[in-house]
Design a protein around this motif. Structure first.
Motif, mmCIF file in Angstrom:
data_model
loop_
_atom_site.group_PDB
_atom_site.id
_atom_site.type_symbol
_atom_site.label_atom_id
_atom_site.label_comp_id
_atom_site.label_asym_id
_atom_site.label_seq_id
_atom_site.Cartn_x
_atom_site.Cartn_y
_atom_site.Cartn_z
ATOM 1 N N UNK A 112 1.530 -5.359 -4.075
ATOM 2 C CA UNK A 112 1.907 -4.158 -4.823
ATOM 3 C C UNK A 112 2.207 -2.987 -3.894
ATOM 4 N N UNK A 113 1.612 -3.010 -2.707
ATOM 5 C CA UNK A 113 1.792 -1.898 -1.766
ATOM 6 C C UNK A 113 3.145 -1.944 -1.064
ATOM 7 N N UNK A 114 3.799 -3.111 -1.100
ATOM 8 C CA UNK A 114 5.061 -3.300 -0.378
ATOM 9 C C UNK A 114 4.899 -2.943 1.102
ATOM 10 N N UNK A 253 -7.808 4.730 -9.952
ATOM 11 C CA UNK A 253 -6.932 5.899 -9.902
ATOM 12 C C UNK A 253 -6.687 6.317 -8.458
ATOM 13 N N UNK A 254 -7.695 6.073 -7.593
ATOM 14 C CA UNK A 254 -7.566 6.419 -6.177
ATOM 15 C C UNK A 254 -6.998 5.260 -5.367
ATOM 16 N N UNK A 259 -2.237 2.571 -2.659
ATOM 17 C CA UNK A 259 -1.260 1.484 -2.625
ATOM 18 C C UNK A 259 0.162 2.018 -2.774
ATOM 19 N N UNK A 260 0.357 2.963 -3.695
ATOM 20 C CA UNK A 260 1.691 3.544 -3.881
ATOM 21 C C UNK A 260 2.097 4.391 -2.670
ATOM 22 N N UNK A 261 1.144 5.164 -2.138
ATOM 23 C CA UNK A 261 1.448 6.023 -0.990
ATOM 24 C C UNK A 261 1.774 5.186 0.243
ATOM 25 N N UNK A 262 1.256 3.943 0.291
ATOM 26 C CA UNK A 262 1.566 3.056 1.417
ATOM 27 C C UNK A 262 3.071 2.823 1.545
ATOM 28 N N UNK A 267 2.061 6.881 8.560
ATOM 29 C CA UNK A 267 1.606 8.247 8.844
ATOM 30 C C UNK A 267 1.173 8.951 7.554
ATOM 31 N N UNK A 268 1.968 8.822 6.495
ATOM 32 C CA UNK A 268 1.613 9.435 5.214
ATOM 33 C C UNK A 268 0.334 8.827 4.655
ATOM 34 N N UNK A 269 0.201 7.505 4.786
ATOM 35 C CA UNK A 269 -1.000 6.834 4.298
ATOM 36 C C UNK A 269 -2.224 7.273 5.090
#
Length: 449
Positions: A112-114, A253-254, A259-262, A267-269
């Motif tokens: 799901x994280x791609x 929720x966290x 996973x989406x932010x990955x 760097x963002x993660x």
């Protein structure tokens, strides 16, 4: 008023120290791995979010022992507490089976994280190691729930602090390696090995104290062997399943946010991981107050002193909210020094800086919602709070974060693109949850007290 606050604080401070020791595990992992590489920190964030999802969802079911035992303790029914604990042990064993299977085969969640194949492989190795420590972590939760229910959190704190002292040398050796001893540098994988070892040590100490500690020996937990009693386990599940679901909703929720932010890159993660870690650290103060408040409220309910139960619950919520405002203010003023302690990477710091400002705001709502939901659990009320969590945290928080962070509708302002959008929506979701839970708590107290 001050007498009630003093009682809550007296029970909350050892809970706080113990919880800080636990959260320090994550802080230490984040800080140490962050110094190793951004790749290792990203794998820690991704794998850790999945582990927490599985563990907290299962652990939440076992926390049902706490209000049940606390009410029995307040009613003077000490003989029945030992049987409740024995059945909780069986339940922990049953819950460990699906948990170990999920952690041992996490590929369908990781997809799901791609994430890149390299990051997915490292996170998968991290989770497979943690699977070995999950049964011990769940058994220790039974011990922790009992000790808190009978107002003995100091003996839990002692084990948690002991685990932290072991974590430091284990992390140093396994993350960075010791060449002269032939120990390789393992990065995030080393964190998983250290955590698994400490889980089993903590479990062994907890079981020993249940058998020998003067305050727990009276319950005669190990006086006899018993098979599962499905009626007792059903009672635990009746309260524990909605509690576990509420924990699961809260943590997913966290974790799904991570996973989406990955998808936005390592760097963002990594910047998100710093904000999440700090938010979890701040959460320990209101959660400790909430646990103490719930224990005293449940004991008062067990003794049929409903006026005291109502008053203790109200004071606990007020106390948590006041300290939440104070801590948020301090954190907001100290952001530069906090970031310097977490990372030396300017790119990661640039991502984390605006996130910490949002964390300071959302902490106030977090303090109010956690204190309200724990008091509701003391009254053995868990279904409606779970629904409130689902609507707010999944709907407003995760759904809203996806829309804002990825600019799905093309209307999201630039400053909310990326991780900031997820954190902003998460703050809004906590505000909705706090408002709903406080209103429902007010109604429940009027009906039951």
């Amino acid at each position: 008023m001050w007498h009630d606050v003093k009682r809550i604080a007296g029970l909350a401070w050892p809970v706080l120290i113990g919880q800080l020791a636990v959260i320090a595990f994550g802080v230490m992992d984040t800080a140490m791995v962050g110094r190793a590489s951004a790749f290792d920190l990203a794998s820690l964030a991704l794998g850790g979010s999945i582990y927490i999802t599985v563990y907290v969802g299962l652990m939440g079911v076992l926390v049902a022992l706490s209000p049940i035992a606390a009410q029995r303790f307040g009613a003077g029914e000490r003989e029945s507490i030992g049987e409740e604990v024995r059945q909780a042990f069986w339940l922990a064993g049953f819950l460990a089976v699906p948990g170990v299977l999920l952690l041992s085969h996490p590929q369908f969640i990781l997809r799901l994280s791609e994430a890149t194949p390299e990051l997915e492989a490292r996170a998968s190795a991290y989770l497979r190691i943690l699977a070995f420590g999950l049964p011990a972590a769940l058994l220790f939760r039974v011990y922790s729930s009992l000790s808190t229910a009978v107002a003995q959190p100091r003996i839990v704190m002692a084990i948690q602090v002991t685990g932290l002292t072991l974590k430091v040398p284990l992390n140093l050796a396994l993350i960075y390696g010791i060449e002269r001893l032939g120990i390789p540098s393992l990065g995030s994988t080393g964190c998983a090995i250290a955590t698994t070892v400490i889980n089993w040590v903590s479990c062994a100490l907890g079981l020993a104290l249940m058998a020998r500690h003067a305050k727990l020996r009276d319950f005669a937990i190990f006086s006899r062997f018993c098979w599962p009693h499905w009626q007792a386990i059903r009672t635990l599940l009746k309260l524990g399943v909605p509690m576990g679901l509420s924990y699961l909703i809260e943590v997913t929720a966290y974790s799904f946010m991570a996973i989406f932010i990955a998808r936005l890159g390592d760097v963002t993660l990594a910047g998100h991981q710093i904000a999440a870690n700090l938010g979890a650290l701040m959460y320990m103060l209101p959660m400790s107050i909430a646990i103490a408040t719930a224990t005293l409220t449940a004991q008062a309910i067990g003794s049929r002193d409903f006026q005291l139960a109502r008053r203790i619950g109200r004071r606990g919520v007020e106390f948590a909210g006041l300290l939440g405002v104070l801590l948020a203010t301090i954190m907001g003023l100290c952001r530069p020094w906090i970031l310097a302690a977490y990372t030396s990477d300017p790119l990661v710091a640039a991502v984390a800086t605006p996130l910490l400002a949002i964390v300071a705001c959302y902490h106030v709502f977090d303090a109010l919602q956690v204190s309200a939901v724990f008091v509701l659990r003391a009254w053995k009320v868990a279904v409606v709070p779970t629904v409130i969590y689902a609507v707010s945290l999944w709907g407003v928080g995760l759904g809203g974060g996806y829309v804002l962070g990825f600019d799905v509708d093309g209307l999201s302002p630039a400053w909310l693109h990326g991780a900031a959008g997820f954190w902003f929506a998460n703050s809004a979701s906590l505000a909705v949850a706090a408002f709903g839970l406080l209103l429902y708590l007010r109604w429940i107290v009027r009906v039951k007290a």
